[in-house]
Design an enzyme around this catalytic site. Structure first.
Site, PDB file in Angstrom:
ATOM      1  N   LEU A 111       1.719  -8.711  -6.183  1.00 29.43           N
ATOM      2  CA  LEU A 111       0.895  -7.589  -6.648  1.00 29.43           C
ATOM      3  C   LEU A 111       0.594  -7.692  -8.146  1.00 29.43           C
ATOM      4  CD1 LEU A 111       2.409  -4.545  -4.707  1.00 29.43           C
ATOM      5  CD2 LEU A 111       0.476  -6.005  -4.097  1.00 29.43           C
ATOM      6  N   HIS A 152      11.476 -13.510  -3.311  1.00 25.71           N
ATOM      7  CA  HIS A 152      10.338 -13.250  -4.208  1.00 25.71           C
ATOM      8  C   HIS A 152      10.668 -12.084  -5.154  1.00 25.71           C
ATOM      9  CE1 HIS A 152       5.842 -12.844  -4.969  1.00 25.71           C
ATOM     10  NE2 HIS A 152       6.354 -11.749  -5.506  1.00 25.71           N
TER      11      HIS A 152
HETATM   12 ZN    ZN Z   1       5.642 -10.418  -6.957  1.00 29.35          ZN
END
Ligand code: ZN
Length: 187
Positions: A111, A152
């Site tokens: 994002l 992640h």
């Molecule tokens: Zn990320």
């Protein structure tokens, strides 16, 4: 200049509830994405409200995970929901990863790096040790996609981005988008 008392100096850098509306997902190359975040020490209502705001932002951006540094808060916490089903929502605080097994490449986006995707090598199975919002220990054995999401998001807590893990050719392909983000941030 401020003059923090010893107690204030030790508080976690959690925004006050009235500041939560202003929180946004921040983008590369914001330097807050590159910091090593600090462990959470206080399991307060403000922490709970921050996670609620992060779930809101994650859903608005159709994400499967969002780490606190991605909203500019440098504490070791992330929210995740690999399926989008309410029962799969999880708050992960002060995580540790261990007993990794297997390796596989898979496509990832972030994002904080809109429109950049690349194949990233991750372990396929791991044990996640962490705390929940009450500060109680949790332990989960994860594999496949949820294990990838955890790796992640964990990376964000150490200031690591997918850019650092992409192959040179994937990074070449993303070069134009990376430069656009750098130009936007400079403005
Ligand atoms: Zn990320």
């Amino acid at each position: 200049m401020t003059d923090p008392t010893p107690e204030n100096a030790q508080l976690d850098p959690i925004p006050q509830p009235e500041a939560l509306e202003q929180l946004r997902v921040i983008y590369y190359p914001d330097p807050r994405l590159r910091k090593r975040s600090k462990p959470v020490k206080q399991f307060t209502p403000a922490l709970r409200q921050l996670t609620a705001r992060m779930f809101e932002l994650m859903a608005a951006h159709r994400g499967v995970g969002l780490a606190a540094p991605q909203v500019g808060v440098n504490v070791r916490m992330f929210v995740m929901n690999p399926t989008g089903e309410p029962q799969d929502a999880n708050v992960i605080i002060n995580p540790k990863l261990r007993d990794a097994d297997g390796e596989a490449e898979g496509e990832e986006g972030c994002l904080s790096l809109p429109d950049i995707y690349g194949k990233i090598l991750r372990v396929t199975e791991l044990t996640l040790e962490a705390q929940n919002l009450e500060g109680q220990p949790i332990e989960l054995r994860l594999s496949g996609f949820p294990a990838r999401v955890v790796q992640h998001e964990y990376d964000h807590l150490d200031g690591t981005l997918i850019l650092d893990r992409m192959t040179p050719s994937a990074k070449m392909n993303a070069r134009k988008k990376i430069r656009e983000l750098e130009e936007q941030f400079a403005k």
